[in-house]
Design an enzyme around this catalytic site. Structure first.
Site, PDB file in Angstrom:
ATOM      1  N   VAL A 118       1.068  -1.199   0.036  1.00 30.31           N
ATOM      2  CA  VAL A 118      -0.054   0.027  -0.114  1.00 30.31           C
ATOM      3  C   VAL A 118       0.720   1.171  -0.016  1.00 30.31           C
ATOM      4  O   VAL A 118       1.981   1.303   0.851  1.00 30.31           O
ATOM      5  CB  VAL A 118      -0.954  -0.034   1.336  1.00 30.31           C
ATOM      6  CG1 VAL A 118      -1.727   1.570   1.511  1.00 30.31           C
ATOM      7  CG2 VAL A 118      -1.749  -1.363   1.229  1.00 30.31           C
ATOM      8  N   CYS A 119       0.497   2.331  -0.888  1.00 32.63           N
ATOM      9  CA  CYS A 119       1.329   3.557  -0.872  1.00 32.63           C
ATOM     10  C   CYS A 119       2.683   3.219  -1.122  1.00 32.63           C
ATOM     11  O   CYS A 119       3.042   2.712  -2.158  1.00 32.63           O
ATOM     12  CB  CYS A 119       0.875   4.169   0.719  1.00 32.63           C
ATOM     13  SG  CYS A 119       1.472   5.972   0.667  1.00 32.63           S
ATOM     14  N   THR A 120       3.508   3.934  -0.117  1.00 33.60           N
ATOM     15  CA  THR A 120       5.188   3.899  -0.588  1.00 33.60           C
ATOM     16  C   THR A 120       5.656   2.634  -0.319  1.00 33.60           C
ATOM     17  O   THR A 120       6.854   2.362  -0.423  1.00 33.60           O
ATOM     18  CB  THR A 120       5.681   4.954   0.259  1.00 33.60           C
ATOM     19  OG1 THR A 120       5.336   4.996   1.767  1.00 33.60           O
ATOM     20  CG2 THR A 120       5.202   6.422  -0.197  1.00 33.60           C
ATOM     21  N   GLN A 178      -2.478   2.397  -4.529  1.00 35.34           N
ATOM     22  CA  GLN A 178      -2.019   3.873  -4.024  1.00 35.34           C
ATOM     23  C   GLN A 178      -2.243   3.769  -2.646  1.00 35.34           C
ATOM     24  O   GLN A 178      -1.560   3.179  -1.850  1.00 35.34           O
ATOM     25  CB  GLN A 178      -2.980   4.833  -4.841  1.00 35.34           C
ATOM     26  CG  GLN A 178      -2.906   4.494  -6.353  1.00 35.34           C
ATOM     27  CD  GLN A 178      -3.764   5.550  -7.287  1.00 35.34           C
ATOM     28  OE1 GLN A 178      -4.773   5.820  -6.627  1.00 35.34           O
ATOM     29  NE2 GLN A 178      -3.334   6.033  -8.191  1.00 35.34           N
TER      30      GLN A 178
END
Length: 172
Positions: A76-78, A128
């Site tokens: 998720v995300c970074t 994202q």
């Protein structure tokens, strides 16, 4: 009604010490890199810690090994930045938080898919930000337990997005 599944979620960290998250929440790992059970799904979270942890060779090596052994590798995300550093996302298509898409793309040997809430590339699934991670997780539940179960989970957690303020925004 959601059937009881044999799924178990565990938090794994380098050490058993309390982990202080970015917003001061503290979590206690269930296992360390050396004593965790086999993983069907590896989820690498994102957040501010990825900026420093990307240079942690112990973590990066563990992610590489765990990803090789898991049925699914997700982020998720970074968290995609850590997957890239560990090699699991190299040469692959990924989704990542919009604020860091250019940073990841600049690392090379990766295709950042912009404007996709989550991306499936074989057994690698990346998303994202936070709410996109819920979308990804529900998709994965569908892969693991079937679409009917994923729909039951979505209903149980009352995840039926109706973003506030959407009607207030000017048309683009």
């Amino acid at each position: 009604m959601i059937r009881e599944q044999d799924d178990t979620t565990v938090l794994i960290a380098e050490r058993r010490d309390v982990v202080r998250c970015n917003k001061c929440m503290r979590v206690l790992p269930d296992h360390t890199f050396d004593d965790h059970p086999p993983l069907d799904v590896l989820l690498v979270p994102g957040g501010n810690g990825t900026r420093t942890e990307v240079t942690n060779p112990v973590l990066i090596e563990w992610i590489r090994k765990a990803s090789d052994q898991a049925d699914w590798t997700t982020s998720v995300c970074t968290g995609a930045l850590l997957l890239h550093e560990a090699g699991a996302a190299r040469g692959r298509r990924v989704a990542k938080h919009h604020a860091f898409e250019d940073t990841l793309q600049a690392r090379g040997n990766i295709t950042v898919v912009r404007d996709a809430r989550y991306v499936v590339d074989g057994q690698l699934v990346t998303s994202q930000g936070v709410s996109a991670g819920i979308d990804m997780a529900l998709w994965l539940v569908g892969q693991l337990h079937g679409c009917d179960h994923a729909r039951a989970v979505r209903r149980y957690i009352q995840y039926e997005p109706a973003p506030p303020y959407l009607a207030d925004e000017p048309a683009r």
